[in-house]
Scaffold this motif. Structure first.
Motif, short mmCIF file in Angstrom:
data_model
loop_
_atom_site.label_atom_id
_atom_site.label_comp_id
_atom_site.label_asym_id
_atom_site.label_seq_id
_atom_site.Cartn_x
_atom_site.Cartn_y
_atom_site.Cartn_z
N LEU A 108 -64.10 -16.25 26.19
CA LEU A 108 -63.27 -16.42 27.19
C LEU A 108 -62.98 -18.05 27.35
O LEU A 108 -63.57 -18.74 26.86
CB LEU A 108 -63.90 -16.02 28.39
N PRO A 109 -61.78 -18.13 28.02
CA PRO A 109 -61.58 -19.64 28.17
C PRO A 109 -62.50 -20.55 28.75
O PRO A 109 -63.42 -20.34 29.52
CB PRO A 109 -60.30 -19.52 29.25
N SER A 110 -62.72 -21.88 27.81
CA SER A 110 -63.69 -22.71 28.39
C SER A 110 -65.23 -22.26 28.12
O SER A 110 -66.21 -22.75 29.02
CB SER A 110 -63.57 -23.27 29.91
N ILE A 128 -55.54 -12.99 20.29
CA ILE A 128 -55.62 -13.10 21.86
C ILE A 128 -55.36 -11.73 22.51
O ILE A 128 -54.33 -11.23 22.28
CB ILE A 128 -54.60 -14.17 22.39
N LEU A 129 -56.32 -11.17 23.21
CA LEU A 129 -56.12 -9.89 23.75
C LEU A 129 -55.86 -10.07 25.27
O LEU A 129 -56.30 -10.75 25.95
CB LEU A 129 -57.07 -8.84 24.00
N GLY A 137 -56.28 -24.38 21.42
CA GLY A 137 -55.52 -23.23 20.84
C GLY A 137 -56.24 -22.93 19.53
O GLY A 137 -55.37 -22.22 18.73
N GLN A 138 -57.19 -23.59 18.96
CA GLN A 138 -57.62 -23.16 17.41
C GLN A 138 -59.16 -22.41 17.52
O GLN A 138 -59.65 -22.26 18.55
CB GLN A 138 -57.87 -24.73 16.97
N GLY A 167 -73.97 -21.68 23.24
CA GLY A 167 -74.30 -22.49 24.20
C GLY A 167 -72.65 -22.42 25.18
O GLY A 167 -71.90 -21.68 24.74
N SER A 168 -72.78 -22.92 26.24
CA SER A 168 -71.43 -22.97 27.03
C SER A 168 -70.65 -24.10 26.70
O SER A 168 -69.70 -24.14 27.39
CB SER A 168 -72.03 -22.95 28.51
#
Lengths: 113, 115
Positions: free
Chosen positions: A39-41, A108-109, B40-41, B107-108
């Motif tokens: 998931l993002p970030s 990317i779903l 984006g990678q 990890g985050s």
């Protein structure tokens, strides 16, 4: 290193099944097929892995072709929380690359309500 | 609960400075890894360690250094020699099971920005 090929993006509607394909024609006999999602970030999250037989867990199913040159991750009922980047990865079981994961671009779903 | 802790979550660095990213795990995993991700990678492997006091270069090790003095810890230093250090850095661990019957735990992440 063995490589995987995935579509750049896929779309699905909520509550419908999703089949995410992956080609790995240069897979060796001892490479495991792993799937992760991100998931993002956030860091990637392990989804499922297999060697030769199809696998099921609470998150998904993994269907592996008989010749092992391709596999499909199956989400049985997509939810909005399944929207992520999905990576198909070969985990190498031999040599100096033992245990390493080599990430590609992933798929990317997008899940539509 | 067992897991991997990366700190800090956000880090700002001036050009020419070294900076160390922390990674600690309490999963009793033998192997630990550092990856870098650009927007984006996918992830690219920087360094990895399969046992204490031993580590190997990954695909993009130039400008980075690591140490593995304890099983639980695998810090990454981004040196001034790294030409483009702004990125999202991810630490992971796994067992060294020969059967490879376990996935990685990540990890985050730490988002490093050079200002």
């Amino acid at each position: 290193d063995a490589k995987t090929t995935q579509p750049n993006s896929m779309e699905s509607n909520e509550e419908e099944p999703v089949h995410l394909p992956c080609n790995h024609s240069t897979i060796s006999g001892t490479d495991y097929i792993h799937w992760y999602r991100q998931l993002p970030s956030q860091g990637p999250e392990y989804v499922i892995h297999g060697l030769t037989s199809n696998v099921n867990n609470r998150m998904a199913s993994l269907a592996i072709a008989e010749d092992r040159k391709s596999s499909t991750l199956i989400l049985h009922r997509a939810t909005l929380r399944d929207a992520a980047v999905y990576y198909c990865i070969l985990r190498q079981a031999g040599g100096t690359s033992y245990g390493k994961l080599t990430f590609g671009q992933g798929t990317i779903l997008t899940v539509h309500p | 609960d067992g897991g991997i802790t990366q700190s800090p979550k956000y880090l700002f660095r001036k050009e020419g400075q070294n900076v160390t990213l922390s990674c600690e795990q309490n999963l009793n995993h033998d192997a630990m890894y550092w990856y870098r991700q650009d927007p984006g990678q996918g992830l690219r492997l920087i360094y990895y360690s399969q046992i204490v006091n031993d580590f190997q270069k990954g695909d993009i090790a130039e400008g980075y250094s690591v140490s593995r003095e304890k099983k639980e810890s695998f810090p990454l230093t981004v040196t001034s020699a790294q030409k483009n250090p702004t990125a999202f850095y991810l630490c992971a661990s796994s067992t060294r099971d020969r059967g490879l019957n376990y996935g990685y735990t990540f990890g985050s992440g730490t988002r490093l920005t050079v200002v």
